[in-house]
Design a protein around this motif. Structure first.
Motif, PDB file in Angstrom:
ATOM      1  N   HIS A   9     -29.814 -18.213  12.107  1.00 22.50           N
ATOM      2  CA  HIS A   9     -28.997 -18.798  11.047  1.00 22.50           C
ATOM      3  C   HIS A   9     -29.670 -18.830   9.679  1.00 22.50           C
ATOM      4  O   HIS A   9     -28.987 -18.748   8.666  1.00 22.50           O
ATOM      5  CB  HIS A   9     -28.590 -20.225  11.428  1.00 22.50           C
ATOM      6  CG  HIS A   9     -27.840 -20.308  12.708  1.00 22.50           C
ATOM      7  ND1 HIS A   9     -26.588 -19.768  12.880  1.00 22.50           N
ATOM      8  CD2 HIS A   9     -28.166 -20.849  13.904  1.00 22.50           C
ATOM      9  CE1 HIS A   9     -26.174 -19.978  14.114  1.00 22.50           C
ATOM     10  NE2 HIS A   9     -27.112 -20.637  14.752  1.00 22.50           N
ATOM     11  N   LEU A  10     -30.970 -18.965   9.645  1.00 23.24           N
ATOM     12  CA  LEU A  10     -31.690 -19.141   8.388  1.00 23.24           C
ATOM     13  C   LEU A  10     -31.476 -17.934   7.474  1.00 23.24           C
ATOM     14  O   LEU A  10     -31.707 -16.800   7.864  1.00 23.24           O
ATOM     15  CB  LEU A  10     -33.175 -19.345   8.660  1.00 23.24           C
ATOM     16  CG  LEU A  10     -34.044 -19.777   7.493  1.00 23.24           C
ATOM     17  CD1 LEU A  10     -33.557 -21.106   6.929  1.00 23.24           C
ATOM     18  CD2 LEU A  10     -35.492 -19.890   7.925  1.00 23.24           C
ATOM     19  N   LEU A  25     -29.394 -23.176  18.925  1.00 23.47           N
ATOM     20  CA  LEU A  25     -30.412 -23.879  18.153  1.00 23.47           C
ATOM     21  C   LEU A  25     -31.597 -22.932  17.958  1.00 23.47           C
ATOM     22  O   LEU A  25     -32.066 -22.298  18.904  1.00 23.47           O
ATOM     23  CB  LEU A  25     -30.866 -25.137  18.886  1.00 23.47           C
ATOM     24  CG  LEU A  25     -29.884 -26.302  18.793  1.00 23.47           C
ATOM     25  CD1 LEU A  25     -30.091 -27.291  19.917  1.00 23.47           C
ATOM     26  CD2 LEU A  25     -30.031 -26.980  17.440  1.00 23.47           C
ATOM     27  N   ASP A  26     -32.052 -22.821  16.720  1.00 23.49           N
ATOM     28  CA  ASP A  26     -33.196 -21.969  16.395  1.00 23.49           C
ATOM     29  C   ASP A  26     -34.460 -22.814  16.331  1.00 23.49           C
ATOM     30  O   ASP A  26     -34.437 -23.956  15.851  1.00 23.49           O
ATOM     31  CB  ASP A  26     -32.994 -21.294  15.036  1.00 23.49           C
ATOM     32  CG  ASP A  26     -31.905 -20.254  15.036  1.00 23.49           C
ATOM     33  OD1 ASP A  26     -31.674 -19.629  16.090  1.00 23.49           O
ATOM     34  OD2 ASP A  26     -31.291 -20.049  13.972  1.00 23.49           O
ATOM     35  N   TYR A  27     -35.539 -22.231  16.783  1.00 25.35           N
ATOM     36  CA  TYR A  27     -36.848 -22.879  16.747  1.00 25.35           C
ATOM     37  C   TYR A  27     -37.830 -21.925  16.100  1.00 25.35           C
ATOM     38  O   TYR A  27     -37.765 -20.712  16.314  1.00 25.35           O
ATOM     39  CB  TYR A  27     -37.304 -23.253  18.158  1.00 25.35           C
ATOM     40  CG  TYR A  27     -36.300 -24.151  18.845  1.00 25.35           C
ATOM     41  CD1 TYR A  27     -36.302 -25.513  18.606  1.00 25.35           C
ATOM     42  CD2 TYR A  27     -35.321 -23.626  19.677  1.00 25.35           C
ATOM     43  CE1 TYR A  27     -35.361 -26.335  19.192  1.00 25.35           C
ATOM     44  CE2 TYR A  27     -34.377 -24.445  20.279  1.00 25.35           C
ATOM     45  CZ  TYR A  27     -34.407 -25.798  20.035  1.00 25.35           C
ATOM     46  OH  TYR A  27     -33.470 -26.607  20.607  1.00 25.35           O
ATOM     47  N   GLU A  73     -35.106 -25.585  13.589  1.00 23.39           N
ATOM     48  CA  GLU A  73     -34.705 -25.144  12.251  1.00 23.39           C
ATOM     49  C   GLU A  73     -33.498 -25.988  11.843  1.00 23.39           C
ATOM     50  O   GLU A  73     -32.542 -26.122  12.585  1.00 23.39           O
ATOM     51  CB  GLU A  73     -34.389 -23.639  12.300  1.00 23.39           C
ATOM     52  CG  GLU A  73     -34.215 -23.000  10.950  1.00 23.39           C
ATOM     53  CD  GLU A  73     -32.844 -23.234  10.377  1.00 23.39           C
ATOM     54  OE1 GLU A  73     -32.768 -23.600   9.184  1.00 23.39           O
ATOM     55  OE2 GLU A  73     -31.848 -23.082  11.098  1.00 23.39           O
ATOM     56  N   SER A  74     -33.546 -26.576  10.651  1.00 25.46           N
ATOM     57  CA  SER A  74     -32.570 -27.596  10.266  1.00 25.46           C
ATOM     58  C   SER A  74     -31.141 -27.065  10.123  1.00 25.46           C
ATOM     59  O   SER A  74     -30.191 -27.783  10.441  1.00 25.46           O
ATOM     60  CB  SER A  74     -33.005 -28.299   8.984  1.00 25.46           C
ATOM     61  OG  SER A  74     -33.096 -27.390   7.917  1.00 25.46           O
ATOM     62  N   LYS A  75     -30.950 -25.842   9.661  1.00 21.70           N
ATOM     63  CA  LYS A  75     -29.582 -25.327   9.531  1.00 21.70           C
ATOM     64  C   LYS A  75     -28.938 -25.191  10.903  1.00 21.70           C
ATOM     65  O   LYS A  75     -27.768 -25.535  11.087  1.00 21.70           O
ATOM     66  CB  LYS A  75     -29.568 -23.984   8.813  1.00 21.70           C
ATOM     67  CG  LYS A  75     -28.157 -23.434   8.620  1.00 21.70           C
ATOM     68  CD  LYS A  75     -28.157 -22.127   7.850  1.00 21.70           C
ATOM     69  CE  LYS A  75     -26.752 -21.606   7.669  1.00 21.70           C
ATOM     70  NZ  LYS A  75     -26.768 -20.303   6.968  1.00 21.70           N
ATOM     71  N   SER A  76     -29.684 -24.712  11.878  1.00 21.61           N
ATOM     72  CA  SER A  76     -29.118 -24.579  13.225  1.00 21.61           C
ATOM     73  C   SER A  76     -28.815 -25.949  13.822  1.00 21.61           C
ATOM     74  O   SER A  76     -27.820 -26.112  14.532  1.00 21.61           O
ATOM     75  CB  SER A  76     -30.041 -23.771  14.142  1.00 21.61           C
ATOM     76  OG  SER A  76     -31.184 -24.490  14.530  1.00 21.61           O
ATOM     77  N   LEU A  77     -29.643 -26.948  13.518  1.00 22.95           N
ATOM     78  CA  LEU A  77     -29.378 -28.305  13.993  1.00 22.95           C
ATOM     79  C   LEU A  77     -28.105 -28.839  13.349  1.00 22.95           C
ATOM     80  O   LEU A  77     -27.261 -29.442  14.018  1.00 22.95           O
ATOM     81  CB  LEU A  77     -30.559 -29.231  13.694  1.00 22.95           C
ATOM     82  CG  LEU A  77     -30.377 -30.676  14.136  1.00 22.95           C
ATOM     83  CD1 LEU A  77     -30.274 -30.780  15.660  1.00 22.95           C
ATOM     84  CD2 LEU A  77     -31.517 -31.544  13.626  1.00 22.95           C
ATOM     85  N   LYS A  78     -27.926 -28.594  12.054  1.00 18.94           N
ATOM     86  CA  LYS A  78     -26.720 -29.030  11.348  1.00 18.94           C
ATOM     87  C   LYS A  78     -25.473 -28.405  11.982  1.00 18.94           C
ATOM     88  O   LYS A  78     -24.471 -29.089  12.219  1.00 18.94           O
ATOM     89  CB  LYS A  78     -26.803 -28.656   9.872  1.00 18.94           C
ATOM     90  CG  LYS A  78     -25.541 -28.989   9.079  1.00 18.94           C
ATOM     91  CD  LYS A  78     -25.629 -28.548   7.644  1.00 18.94           C
ATOM     92  CE  LYS A  78     -25.447 -27.051   7.592  1.00 18.94           C
ATOM     93  NZ  LYS A  78     -25.302 -26.514   6.235  1.00 18.94           N
ATOM     94  N   LEU A  79     -25.532 -27.128  12.302  1.00 19.66           N
ATOM     95  CA  LEU A  79     -24.394 -26.449  12.925  1.00 19.66           C
ATOM     96  C   LEU A  79     -24.137 -26.982  14.333  1.00 19.66           C
ATOM     97  O   LEU A  79     -22.989 -27.174  14.737  1.00 19.66           O
ATOM     98  CB  LEU A  79     -24.629 -24.939  12.952  1.00 19.66           C
ATOM     99  CG  LEU A  79     -24.617 -24.260  11.576  1.00 19.66           C
ATOM    100  CD1 LEU A  79     -25.144 -22.837  11.680  1.00 19.66           C
ATOM    101  CD2 LEU A  79     -23.228 -24.288  10.972  1.00 19.66           C
ATOM    102  N   PHE A  80     -25.198 -27.233  15.087  1.00 15.39           N
ATOM    103  CA  PHE A  80     -25.076 -27.808  16.427  1.00 15.39           C
ATOM    104  C   PHE A  80     -24.391 -29.166  16.360  1.00 15.39           C
ATOM    105  O   PHE A  80     -23.431 -29.431  17.087  1.00 15.39           O
ATOM    106  CB  PHE A  80     -26.458 -27.912  17.068  1.00 15.39           C
ATOM    107  CG  PHE A  80     -26.527 -28.724  18.328  1.00 15.39           C
ATOM    108  CD1 PHE A  80     -25.792 -28.379  19.450  1.00 15.39           C
ATOM    109  CD2 PHE A  80     -27.360 -29.836  18.403  1.00 15.39           C
ATOM    110  CE1 PHE A  80     -25.872 -29.128  20.622  1.00 15.39           C
ATOM    111  CE2 PHE A  80     -27.446 -30.583  19.566  1.00 15.39           C
ATOM    112  CZ  PHE A  80     -26.700 -30.229  20.679  1.00 15.39           C
ATOM    113  N   LEU A  81     -24.860 -30.033  15.471  1.00 13.93           N
ATOM    114  CA  LEU A  81     -24.267 -31.362  15.348  1.00 13.93           C
ATOM    115  C   LEU A  81     -22.816 -31.265  14.863  1.00 13.93           C
ATOM    116  O   LEU A  81     -21.951 -32.012  15.317  1.00 13.93           O
ATOM    117  CB  LEU A  81     -25.096 -32.247  14.422  1.00 13.93           C
ATOM    118  CG  LEU A  81     -26.510 -32.578  14.911  1.00 13.93           C
ATOM    119  CD1 LEU A  81     -27.260 -33.398  13.864  1.00 13.93           C
ATOM    120  CD2 LEU A  81     -26.494 -33.284  16.255  1.00 13.93           C
TER     121      LEU A  81
END
Length: 152
Positions: A9-10, A25-27, A73-81
């Motif tokens: 996603h980044l 989710l990306d790490y 990675e925060s963008k992937s967390l935002k999309l997950f949530l």
């Protein structure tokens, strides 16, 4: 966790996933491996759906973790949530499920999540989960979310 740890996603245009299960989710590698530190994410406008009525439920989520080899990675967390907007689940299932998925995939040294759910039917519900004892020497501040007080 992806084999290459290359974020999907980044730097890319990414659509909101259709469901939490479909979210990736990306790490990425921990930039300070071996250092004991805490990361906090706050999602004050989290939403999901009541599994009985289908009405929206709102929460302030606070996710704290001490990274291991990777960080989320925060963008992937935002999309997950964000994928929970159309997901039906009880507060307990949603809160604990988010924590357990992050723990299983990211494998941090420690993780906790606080779900501060706004009232429906006159009762606020707060849900808390953590992966185990706080690692010795980790500074863990209060999550900073006041208990629900209504209008008073």
């Amino acid at each position: 966790m992806s084999d290459t740890l290359k974020p999907l996603h980044l730097g890319q245009t990414s659509a909101l996933p259709a469901s939490p299960e479909a979210a990736v989710l990306d790490y990425v590698p921990n930039p300070r491996p071996g250092a004991l530190f805490m990361v906090r994410f706050a999602a004050p406008e989290f939403t999901s759906l009541c599994p009985v009525t289908g009405q929206p439920d709102f929460a302030h989520l606070v996710i704290d973790y001490a990274p291991g080899e990777t960080i989320v990675e925060s963008k992937s967390l935002k999309l997950f949530l964000g994928a929970f907007r159309n997901h039906a689940g009880f507060h307990e299932d949603v809160t604990v499920g988010i924590g357990q998925r992050l723990l299983a995939e990211m494998q941090p040294r420690w993780l906790r999540i606080g779900g501060y759910w706004y009232p429906r039917g006159g009762i606020p519900i707060d849900v808390f989960w953590q992966s185990g004892p706080v690692p010795e020497g980790l500074w863990v501040p209060d999550q900073g979310v006041a208990g629900y007080r209504g209008r008073g």
